[in-house]
Design a protein around this motif. Structure first.
Motif: not given
Length: 375
Positions: A9, A52, A117, A120-121, A125, A201, A244
């Protein structure tokens, strides 16, 4: 002294904000030495402290100390004074000198940085949507340069949705209604509306950061300009850039290197079903375009999809011809032929949706990053 640990991130945020000289700890997952490649010597696939995926590309450069560096898989390293390298859905770092690399005794104990955030991995999700577009071309085979939106128009989009890993996958194909710019823009907006109507997500694609989403944005701009409603295109861009997005071609690169969606789907045990044009009364003989089309592929050092011009399989390179024929038949009122062409195209487009979810579910994709991108 640092009080937290930088993650993928932070790399995305730094790329966005023009920040450089970061210190990032990464675990080495897989090292690919590529001595025959024209540009790079090693592809080093890593993970941050949250799991990630992050990639280090070691370029084959006389000024690069890392060309022969021996990274140990499963080991943690601290990369110091590195710059972010975020490109087409892949999060990476730029490093050249061995002074930038320090082997660690284990996983850093400091907590991950609070990065609101940004990434997102995929493995975290629940609700996932999928998207895969098909296009018709507006230039000759020799002129065609994907993803140039001046060289193609949207034909249809396969979309899918699953609210949680235990739910069934909902899938359908959204077609444009005719050859007009208005119909094309309506079809693009229908994709956005379909996704926005669901709690999503992460949006998954295969090559979508390079092709599908830039083409949707570019075609929306051109169609909206033609009908004098540019605000509609801006709404499309705003929506698509808010999702995302996890481009699963990055997961394929990590696992297989070169290959297609079909190659990766087969590798994870969910091969995409073939669509046979011989099952439909289309009035088309693909050999009529394949001979010259495949010759151009060979001239460009690309392998044709088959060694048989009469292969009954519908290939991606056939779709523009089937799509043009469907639009023409529909406009001419040739209902039976149009219906068969529509069914052929629908079956072909749907065939990639379930494999996208299978690739996303594979354990090797759990670290795939998803984040809002610019197209």
């Amino acid at each position: 002294m640092a009080t937290d640990t930088l993650t993928a991130s932070n790399l995305v945020a730094a790329e966005r904000d023009g920040e450089y000289g970061l210190t990032v700890p990464l675990r080495i997952d897989k090292v690919e030495r590529t001595p025959d490649h024209d540009w790079w010597a090693q592809l080093v696939h890593c993970s941050d402290v949250l799991g990630t995926h992050v990639k280090l590309t070691v370029f084959d450069d006389d000024d690069c100390d890392l060309v022969d560096y021996s990274f140990q898989e499963g080991t943690w390293y601290e990369f110091d004074d590195v710059n972010p390298d975020v490109y087409q859905g892949t999060i990476g770092i730029k490093a050249k000198w061995d002074r930038q690399v320090r082997q660690l005794s284990g996983r850093p104990e400091m907590p991950p940085s609070d990065t609101t955030d940004i990434v997102r991995r995929l493995g975290a999700a629940d609700a996932i949507a999928a998207l895969d577009i098909e296009t018709i071309t507006t230039v000759s085979e020799r002129e065609l340069e994907p993803p140039n939106p001046d060289h193609q128009e949207l034909l249809c989009t396969g979309v899918g949705y699953r609210g949680s890993p235990s739910e069934e996958i909902e899938a359908e194909v959204l077609f444009r209604e005719d050859e007009t710019a208005s119909a094309e823009l309506d079809a693009i907006e229908a994709v956005v509306n379909w996704i926005d109507a669901r709690d999503v997500d992460v949006l998954i694609t295969f090559g979508g950061a390079w092709f599908d989403l830039p083409v949707l944005v570019g075609r929306a701009e051109r169609a909206a300009a033609e009908i004098g409603e540019p605000g509609r295109a801006e709404n499309v861009r705003t929506a698509l850039e808010s999702y995302y997005h996890a481009d699963l071609s990055s997961a394929k690169n990590r696992v297989l290197g070169e290959g297609s969606l079909e190659d990766m789907a087969e590798h994870v045990g969910s091969p995409a079903p073939k669509t046979l044009w011989t099952d439909y009364e289309t009035g088309l003989e693909p050999q009529t375009w394949r001979e010259s089309q495949w010759e151009i592929m060979r001239e460009e050092d690309r392998d044709p999809p088959s060694g048989d011009l009469a292969d009954p399989t519908v290939f991606n390179s056939d779709v523009p011809y089937f799509g043009e024929a469907w639009l023409t038949a529909s406009a001419a009122g040739e209902d039976n032929r149009a219906s068969n062409l529509y069914a052929c195209l629908e079956t072909y487009t749907l065939a990639d949706i379930h494999p996208l979810f299978a690739i996303a579910d594979d354990e090797r994709s759990t670290g795939q990053p998803s984040f809002p991108m610019t197209y």
